[in-house]
Each structure stands twice: as structure tokens, then as C-alpha cells.
Scaffold this active site. Structure first.
Site, PDB file in Angstrom:
ATOM      1  N   THR A  13      -7.528  -4.026  -2.659  1.00  0.00           N
ATOM      2  CA  THR A  13      -8.264  -5.294  -2.670  1.00  0.00           C
ATOM      3  C   THR A  13      -7.564  -6.294  -1.764  1.00  0.00           C
ATOM      4  O   THR A  13      -6.342  -6.362  -1.703  1.00  0.00           O
ATOM      5  CB  THR A  13      -8.410  -5.860  -4.093  1.00  0.00           C
ATOM      6  OG1 THR A  13      -7.129  -6.239  -4.598  1.00  0.00           O
ATOM      7  CG2 THR A  13      -9.056  -4.842  -5.019  1.00  0.00           C
ATOM      8  N   GLY A  14      -8.357  -7.067  -1.053  1.00  0.00           N
ATOM      9  CA  GLY A  14      -7.799  -7.871   0.031  1.00  0.00           C
ATOM     10  C   GLY A  14      -7.544  -6.912   1.177  1.00  0.00           C
ATOM     11  O   GLY A  14      -8.463  -6.372   1.762  1.00  0.00           O
ATOM     12  N   ILE A  19       0.926  -8.079   2.427  1.00  0.00           N
ATOM     13  CA  ILE A  19       1.355  -6.874   1.725  1.00  0.00           C
ATOM     14  C   ILE A  19       0.193  -5.906   1.562  1.00  0.00           C
ATOM     15  O   ILE A  19       0.361  -4.692   1.713  1.00  0.00           O
ATOM     16  CB  ILE A  19       1.968  -7.247   0.355  1.00  0.00           C
ATOM     17  CG1 ILE A  19       3.297  -7.992   0.557  1.00  0.00           C
ATOM     18  CG2 ILE A  19       2.188  -5.993  -0.501  1.00  0.00           C
ATOM     19  CD1 ILE A  19       3.909  -8.529  -0.726  1.00  0.00           C
ATOM     20  N   GLY A  20      -0.997  -6.419   1.252  1.00  0.00           N
ATOM     21  CA  GLY A  20      -2.158  -5.551   1.096  1.00  0.00           C
ATOM     22  C   GLY A  20      -2.465  -4.763   2.353  1.00  0.00           C
ATOM     23  O   GLY A  20      -2.798  -3.574   2.299  1.00  0.00           O
ATOM     24  N   TYR A 152       1.466 -19.780 -10.555  1.00  0.00           N
ATOM     25  CA  TYR A 152       1.676 -18.482  -9.921  1.00  0.00           C
ATOM     26  C   TYR A 152       2.534 -17.590 -10.816  1.00  0.00           C
ATOM     27  O   TYR A 152       2.199 -16.430 -11.079  1.00  0.00           O
ATOM     28  CB  TYR A 152       2.343 -18.677  -8.562  1.00  0.00           C
ATOM     29  CG  TYR A 152       2.643 -17.390  -7.824  1.00  0.00           C
ATOM     30  CD1 TYR A 152       1.625 -16.672  -7.211  1.00  0.00           C
ATOM     31  CD2 TYR A 152       3.946 -16.897  -7.734  1.00  0.00           C
ATOM     32  CE1 TYR A 152       1.893 -15.490  -6.522  1.00  0.00           C
ATOM     33  CE2 TYR A 152       4.225 -15.724  -7.043  1.00  0.00           C
ATOM     34  CZ  TYR A 152       3.197 -15.028  -6.447  1.00  0.00           C
ATOM     35  OH  TYR A 152       3.459 -13.858  -5.771  1.00  0.00           O
TER      36      TYR A 152
END
Length: 261
Positions: A13-14, A19-20, A152
Site C-alpha cells: 500500500t502506497g 520505504i514502501g 504518530y
């Protein structure tokens, strides 16, 4: 090393940046068919093209149930999903006392509910097939709570609970659910943050990073930002290791002083 994922399908996802994107690139390099999603058709298709010929970009906003359904349906048309990497998330630096209720809700929508929506669909099929692996991309902030990033930190902690709870549903099956906690990584957004901070402080980026590790993360053993591609390798290893289920893998450069994880 052969991770045994050639020809299999992975949703990250993304996946367009950060990082994705590194995770998507690594799955693709190992022979998997990769599906990433985003809200901008032009950007997500460009990212998929850059990843390689077996990468697909889907316009799907996981902030809404319709987006999760669209992503799952598109990927299902390619074949069964063997890997789901829940990577979508947001962060910013803020003053806890100034964060509105609306912003808190947005954090939970971005960092938790996006993962809940797509996992609810994909995991049910994995359990029916008795095959599949899910990884939640959390953060070192999940257990090293950060005072100027409270929403966060809280949502990333909640993600660890979500991952472990879902792993309990896999008992006696060949489906696994794990979590991954990266440390401060040289993504586009993090590099922009430090560049802006350096300008505000009248320093070079190198000086700002040196002071960051000296004052904010003195326990960090590497004393430098992590290359996103290292997380790509780490997540693929976690996702493909049949001995790992219900665990959290820590890749934070040694910031958290613990012999566990």
C-alpha cells in the site's frame, strides 16, 4: 538467496515513494508481481513504471472503503494475493496541546484504518486459501514514544496491537501476520524535514543530522539515516520466513536499548 516469491503477487500500500517504494522494488527484484496504490494516476503509474514490468499502479484511496475494494478487486484480477504490506501512513512534528480532534481522527484514518480496510478483505481470502503473509509497517516510535509526535507514536503503537491481534486469527494455518519497525530513514519526506530544519537553524544538513543523533537519538548505534532499500530486504525476509508469526521485527539502527526485537 531465493525467497520463493517468483510469480507471486504482493500488494504494497502506497509504494510510490519512501520505504514502501523500496519494499515494492525488492519484491519485484525477487520476481514477484507488485501492486502499489495512490491517489494520483500520473504519479502512481510513473512509480510503477520505474519499479519494473511486473509492477502495477492502481488509483485507490484507502481512506475510504471504496478504495480498499478497488485495490483488492484489481489485484484479484491478477491472481491470489500472497503478500500484503501495509505501508500507508503520515507523520509530522506537532505540539500535543495544539492538535485538534479532527487531526487525531485523520491520523487514525491514515495510519490505522487504511490498513484495517484492505486487510479485512485480503486476509479473509488468505485464510480461505490457507496461504499468505501480511506485514504492518510501524515505526520505532511505537515503543520509543516521541513527545513532539504524539499522534504518530500512538497510532504506530496501535498498529503493533493490530498486527499481533490478527496473528491470533491465524493459529493452525499457513497465514502469518507480523510487524516491522523501521528507524529514522532517508526517505524523501525525512530528507525534506532535515533540509528545512537545517535552513531554520542556519546549519548544513550534515551538521543538523550530527546534532540530531547527538541530542535526540544519542543511543542510536549507526548515527546515520537508514537507506530505504535495507528495509526492502528486511521486510521481504520477514514476510517469507514461515517461522515468524505474530512478531515485531525492529530495524532502528540500535536506537532502542533492548536485547529483544
Amino acid at each position: 538467496m531465493d525467497f520463493g516469491i517468483e510469480g507471486k503477487i504482493a500488494i504494497i500500500t502506497g509504494g510510490g515513494t519512501g520505504i514502501g517504494n523500496a519494499i515494492a522494488r525488492t519484491f519485484h527484484e525477487e520476481g514477484a508481481t507488485v501492486v502499489i496504490n495512490g491517489r494520483s494516476k500520473e504519479r502512481i503509474e510513473a512509480a510503477a513504471t520505474a519499479i519494473g514490468p511486473r509492477a502495477h499502479g492502481v488509483v485507490a484511496d484507502l481512506m475510504a472503503p471504496e478504495g480498499a475494494k478497488a485495490l483488492a478487486e484489481y489485484t484479484g484480477g491478477l491472481g491470489p494475493v500472497s503478500f500484503l504490506i501495509n505501508n500507508v501512513g503520515v507523520f509530522d512534528v506537532n505540539d500535543f496541546f495544539e492538535v485538534s480532534d479532527e487531526r487525531w481522527t485523520q491520523y487514525f484514518e491514515h495510519n490505522i484504518m487504511t490498513a484495517v480496510r484492505i486487510t479485512r478483505i485480503v486476509m479473509k481470502d488468505m485464510l480461505a486459501r490457507n496461504e499468505g503473509s501480511i506485514v504492518f509497517i510501524s515505526s520505532e516510535a511505537a515503543i520509543r514514544s516521541i513527545g513532539n509526535m504524539v499522534p504518530y507514536s500512538v497510532t504506530k503503537t496501535a498498529m503493533l496491537g493490530l498486527g499481533r491481534s490478527l496473528a491470533e486469527l491465524t493459529r493452525g494455518t499457513s497465514v502469518r501476520v507480523n510487524s516491522y519497525m523501521p528507524g529514522t530513514t532517508a526517505t524523501e519526506s525525512v530528507e525534506t524535514y532535515f533540509a528545512d530544519l537545517a535552513r531554520q537553524q542556519g546549519k548544513t544538513v550534515e551538521e543538523t543530522l550530527r546534532d540530531f543523533y547527538r541530542e535526540v537519538q544519542p543511543s542510536n548505534l549507526t548515527q546515520k539515516l537508514i537507506d530505504p532499500m535495507l528495509h526492502g530486504r528486511g521486510v521481504v525476509q520477514l514476510a517469507t520466513n514461515p517461522a515468524m508469526n505474530g512478531v515485531t521485527h525492529r530495524a532502528d539502527g540500535g536506537t532502542i536499548r533492548s536485547i529483544f526485537g
